[in-house]
Motif scaffolding. Structure first.
Motif, PDB file in Angstrom:
ATOM      1  N   ARG A  22      -2.303  10.884 -10.808  1.00  0.00           N
ATOM      2  CA  ARG A  22      -2.653  11.311  -9.452  1.00  0.00           C
ATOM      3  C   ARG A  22      -3.287  12.699  -9.458  1.00  0.00           C
ATOM      4  O   ARG A  22      -4.248  12.955  -8.735  1.00  0.00           O
ATOM      5  CB  ARG A  22      -1.413  11.310  -8.566  1.00  0.00           C
ATOM      6  N   ILE A  25      -6.802  12.422 -10.663  1.00  0.00           N
ATOM      7  CA  ILE A  25      -7.667  11.861  -9.626  1.00  0.00           C
ATOM      8  C   ILE A  25      -8.053  12.945  -8.625  1.00  0.00           C
ATOM      9  O   ILE A  25      -9.212  13.052  -8.221  1.00  0.00           O
ATOM     10  CB  ILE A  25      -6.980  10.660  -8.927  1.00  0.00           C
ATOM     11  N   GLN A  29     -11.789  14.208  -7.745  1.00  0.00           N
ATOM     12  CA  GLN A  29     -12.308  14.200  -6.386  1.00  0.00           C
ATOM     13  C   GLN A  29     -12.826  15.581  -5.990  1.00  0.00           C
ATOM     14  O   GLN A  29     -13.861  15.698  -5.342  1.00  0.00           O
ATOM     15  CB  GLN A  29     -11.227  13.735  -5.407  1.00  0.00           C
ATOM     16  N   THR A  35     -13.880   8.128  -8.716  1.00  0.00           N
ATOM     17  CA  THR A  35     -12.493   7.926  -9.140  1.00  0.00           C
ATOM     18  C   THR A  35     -12.071   6.466  -9.072  1.00  0.00           C
ATOM     19  O   THR A  35     -10.879   6.167  -9.159  1.00  0.00           O
ATOM     20  CB  THR A  35     -11.547   8.763  -8.260  1.00  0.00           C
ATOM     21  N   GLU A  39      -8.384   5.101 -10.024  1.00  0.00           N
ATOM     22  CA  GLU A  39      -7.534   4.544  -8.969  1.00  0.00           C
ATOM     23  C   GLU A  39      -7.114   3.117  -9.299  1.00  0.00           C
ATOM     24  O   GLU A  39      -5.989   2.706  -8.984  1.00  0.00           O
ATOM     25  CB  GLU A  39      -8.263   4.609  -7.629  1.00  0.00           C
ATOM     26  N   SER A  43      -3.267   1.798  -9.689  1.00  0.00           N
ATOM     27  CA  SER A  43      -2.699   0.638  -8.990  1.00  0.00           C
ATOM     28  C   SER A  43      -2.063  -0.343  -9.981  1.00  0.00           C
ATOM     29  O   SER A  43      -1.026  -0.946  -9.681  1.00  0.00           O
ATOM     30  CB  SER A  43      -3.750  -0.054  -8.137  1.00  0.00           C
TER      31      SER A  43
END
Length: 77
Positions: A22, A25, A29, A35, A39, A43
């Motif tokens: 996270r 990411i 960003q 990303t 991502e 998931s």
């Protein structure tokens, strides 16, 4: 089939990895980079953790009643 402690350790390890992912990411960003693949990986990791949690719950439910919920040397409630 792995034992309960092994599954718990794996869940903890995966959650730490997800936190790192996270953060990466967010850095991507902020830099304005794509990303989508990161991502998607996150998931998949989340789905894996959910599966491990279900496995942990099943192992926990399968434990004999005498070993669950006991304090060392204490009473069963």
């Amino acid at each position: 089939m792995p034992d309960l402690e092994t599954v718990r350790r794996e869940i903890e390890r995966m959650r730490i990895q997800m936190g790192r992912q996270r953060k990466e990411i967010l850095q991507l960003q902020r830099a304005g980079l794509g990303t989508a693949s990161a991502e998607a990986l996150l998931s998949r990791m989340d789905a894996k953790v959910e599966g491990l949690c279900a496995q942990r719950d099943a192992l926990k439910a399968a434990q004999p009643r005498a070993t669950r919920g006991r304090v060392l040397g204490g009473r069963t409630w």
